[in-house]
Design an enzyme around this catalytic site. Structure first.
Site, PDB file in Angstrom:
ATOM      1  N   ASP A  93      53.596  44.628  19.925  1.00 47.41           N
ATOM      2  CA  ASP A  93      54.620  45.219  19.171  1.00 47.41           C
ATOM      3  C   ASP A  93      55.573  46.042  20.336  1.00 47.41           C
ATOM      4  O   ASP A  93      54.869  46.363  21.478  1.00 47.41           O
ATOM      5  CB  ASP A  93      54.166  46.449  18.418  1.00 47.41           C
ATOM      6  CG  ASP A  93      53.355  45.922  17.239  1.00 47.41           C
ATOM      7  OD1 ASP A  93      53.791  44.730  16.961  1.00 47.41           O
ATOM      8  OD2 ASP A  93      52.740  46.900  16.787  1.00 47.41           O
ATOM      9  N   ASP A 127      54.984  39.746  18.119  1.00 48.90           N
ATOM     10  CA  ASP A 127      54.568  40.550  16.738  1.00 48.90           C
ATOM     11  C   ASP A 127      56.002  41.134  16.319  1.00 48.90           C
ATOM     12  O   ASP A 127      57.049  40.752  16.725  1.00 48.90           O
ATOM     13  CB  ASP A 127      53.450  41.214  16.678  1.00 48.90           C
ATOM     14  CG  ASP A 127      52.727  41.818  15.373  1.00 48.90           C
ATOM     15  OD1 ASP A 127      53.264  41.185  14.191  1.00 48.90           O
ATOM     16  OD2 ASP A 127      52.022  42.350  15.192  1.00 48.90           O
ATOM     17  N   ASP A 151      56.950  48.961  14.675  1.00 51.92           N
ATOM     18  CA  ASP A 151      55.854  49.187  13.718  1.00 51.92           C
ATOM     19  C   ASP A 151      55.729  50.550  13.556  1.00 51.92           C
ATOM     20  O   ASP A 151      55.268  51.133  14.453  1.00 51.92           O
ATOM     21  CB  ASP A 151      54.988  48.134  13.967  1.00 51.92           C
ATOM     22  CG  ASP A 151      55.062  46.662  13.607  1.00 51.92           C
ATOM     23  OD1 ASP A 151      56.235  46.364  13.342  1.00 51.92           O
ATOM     24  OD2 ASP A 151      54.242  46.077  13.842  1.00 51.92           O
ATOM     25  N   ARG A 165      61.213  41.226   7.811  1.00 57.36           N
ATOM     26  CA  ARG A 165      60.643  42.571   8.229  1.00 57.36           C
ATOM     27  C   ARG A 165      61.837  43.351   8.926  1.00 57.36           C
ATOM     28  O   ARG A 165      61.798  43.738   9.960  1.00 57.36           O
ATOM     29  CB  ARG A 165      59.641  42.583   9.090  1.00 57.36           C
ATOM     30  CG  ARG A 165      58.404  41.843   8.191  1.00 57.36           C
ATOM     31  CD  ARG A 165      57.048  42.170   9.139  1.00 57.36           C
ATOM     32  NE  ARG A 165      55.762  41.581   8.443  1.00 57.36           N
ATOM     33  CZ  ARG A 165      54.529  41.487   8.959  1.00 57.36           C
ATOM     34  NH1 ARG A 165      54.220  41.996  10.062  1.00 57.36           N
ATOM     35  NH2 ARG A 165      53.742  40.718   8.288  1.00 57.36           N
TER      36      ARG A 165
END
Length: 525
Positions: A161, A190, A194, A243
């Site tokens: 992340d 990734d 997040d 996302r």
């Protein structure tokens, strides 16, 4: 997907030794963090101020960032860390101390509070190195680039992340950052942004997220529903597979974002999540809103969005797009004030404001990126200033010493009586001595303004190179009341009785040429 390209401070000597060993510069350089401009859900739950009111230090390595955290008197002592240069695995080591918990190969903001990390000077780039926020609160990250953080391959950092928050995180403001990857999960990357395991009251504003398989998530699984109260506004999501964001439970406010090339899906509201989606511009994308890859439904309230060349899939048991004619299926009440740009001007506004190294420019909510956006107002908690607080004090002579503390102008607003061609009001609060404001003639005024009453007792007027000495007579005015706080001549440091106000005007009443003000710095004391 298209893919372009250990130490507690016991004495002053200990502090100096730590600084010397790690490259921390204990000073107050020309730029500081914005604290007055926080917006969205980060204004709630007591607000988010980061390191405001604490020491300001400069760091050029990741080890120096960790050393600054570990050199504090406690894990909650406020600090602003100004970062310049490239932070990477080679210069990011673990530092031990009673006020920190760090690790090599990742910037660790763990079990701490009251910290600001802000890029200054020529910029700050976290190269293949993520920022990890865990068991932390009141954190500001601003004006930095984080790129190519991997969870597989080499080197790895932060679980892949760019910025990741987990485990009881509260009140984080991430603003004017650029988060980017060079591919998706198969290439080792990734999420860009997040949040999981009880992370709440977060705002992501004026930022760029691009070239990644995953933009970001709220909640690591369908059972991780303890996260929420997230605001996303004036961000650019570009060339993202999915996302943008993924919401598992919780509440999100998503407004005035520009979405370009969402390749598989966009805002994925699921597992009972509720999203208020206002005045966004979706372009050249697929399935930009709905519940995807699950049968656990989520909800949304929509208004004012533009869908430009957006395609929609047919609904299925685990694929429930909101379009082609998105309609609201819930109501979300927003507890803070905010201004909405019309969706049609969002691409233009976002292109001029979003990302690192954009001078911290914001929108005023009226499609104008030159004027800072209004910040949430609140009832002052301190006593109302007495009339004597705005009585003009004796003429002040600017002093030669650079003020200490946080420059309150960075991230505030600014306006003035007029500006010469090629200059901008915002240039006096961007931390860059190479940009400046000039009046349209030999006299004029420039103001710094805040969204709520702010205590100020010191100003530093810094002239641009080549114009030093051009400022003659001036007055410093409390623009809230019209009272003259002090007057004098020449640039430099100006002190006056501490005053709580929302707008402070520096009025040039005489000059020997064309004044050029590079920085109009303001300080609490």
């Amino acid at each position: 997907m298209r893919r372009p390209v250990a130490l507690r401070l016991c004495a002053a000597t200990a502090t100096m030794a730590l600084a010397a060993a790690t490259g921390v510069v204990l000073s107050t350089p020309e730029a500081s963090a914005a604290t007055g401009g926080v917006t969205g859900y980060a204004t709630q739950n007591g607000g988010t101020t980061g390191g405001a009111g604490g020491q300001t230090v400069r760091a050029t390595t990741g080890t120096a960032i960790h050393a600054a955290l570990c050199g504090r008197a406690s894990s909650s002592t406020p600090i602003t860390i100004q970062v310049e240069g490239t932070i990477n695995h080679g210069n990011t080591g673990k530092v031990s101390g009673g006020s920190c918990s760090t690790a090599a190969g990742v910037i660790e903001l763990k079990q701490i509070s009251n910290v600001t990390i802000v890029g200054v000077g020529s910029g700050a780039v976290f190269d293949q190195l993520g920022i990890h926020i865990r068991d932390a609160s009141n954190i500001v990250i601003q004006n930095v680039t984080v790129r190519n953080v991997k969870k597989s391959g080499s080197p790895t950092s932060n679980g892949g992340d760019a910025i990741g928050m987990e485990s009881n995180v509260r009140n984080v403001w991430v603003d004017h950052v650029t988060l980017e990857a060079s591919g998706g999960e198969s290439e080792g990357y990734d999420g860009l942004f997040d949040m999981k395991d009880n992370t709440q009251y977060v705002t992501l504003s004026y930022s760029i997220l691009r070239n990644s398989g995953r933009g970001g998530l709220v909640g690591s699984s369908e059972s991780d529903l303890s996260n929420g109260f997230i605001t996303y506004h004036h961000n650019l999501y570009e060339n993202i597979d999915s996302r943008a964001p993924l919401l598992r439970g919780g509440t999100a406010h998503i407004y005035n974002n520009h979405y370009v090339s969402l390749n598989e899906s966009g805002i994925n509201s699921r597992a009972g999540a509720r999203a208020k989606v206002d005045n966004n511009y979706f372009e050249d994308s697929k399935d930009v809103l709905g519940t995807f890859y699950t049968d656990a439904a989520g909800y949304w309230q929509v208004s004012g969005n533009i869908f430009d060349n957006v395609t929609w899939s047919s609904p299925g048991s685990e694929n429930k797009p909101a379009g082609p004619d998105p309609q609201s299926n819930t109501t979300v009440n927003i507890p803070y004030p905010y201004g909405l740009d019309a969706a049609g001007c969002v691409p233009g506004v976002v292109s001029q404001t979003a990302g690192a190294n954009k001078g911290l420019r914001v929108s005023d909510g009226n499609c104008s990126p030159q004027t800072p956006a209004p910040t949430p107002t609140s009832t002052p908690t301190g006593p109302t200033p007495s009339p004597t607080a705005t009585t003009p004090s004796p003429t002040a002579t600017p002093g030669p010493t650079q003020p200490s503390g946080t420059n309150l102008s960075i991230g505030a607003g600014s306006d003035g009586s007029g500006k010469a061609d090629g200059t901008s009001y915002g240039n006096v609060r961007d931390g860059d001595l190479s940009t400046y404001w000039s009046p349209t003639g030999s006299t004029g005024s420039i103001s710094i303004k805040w969204g709520s009453p702010t205590a100020v007792s010191k100003v530093n007027i810094r002239e641009a190179s080549g114009s030093v000495g051009s400022i003659g007579s001036w007055r410093l005015v409390n623009a809230d009341t019209g009272a003259v706080l002090t007057s004098g001549s020449g640039a430099g440091v100006i002190t006056f009785a501490r005053t709580s106000l929302q707008k402070l005007t520096f009025e040039i009443t005489g000059s020997t040429g064309t004044p050029r003000i590079a920085e109009y710095e303001t300080y609490a004391g």
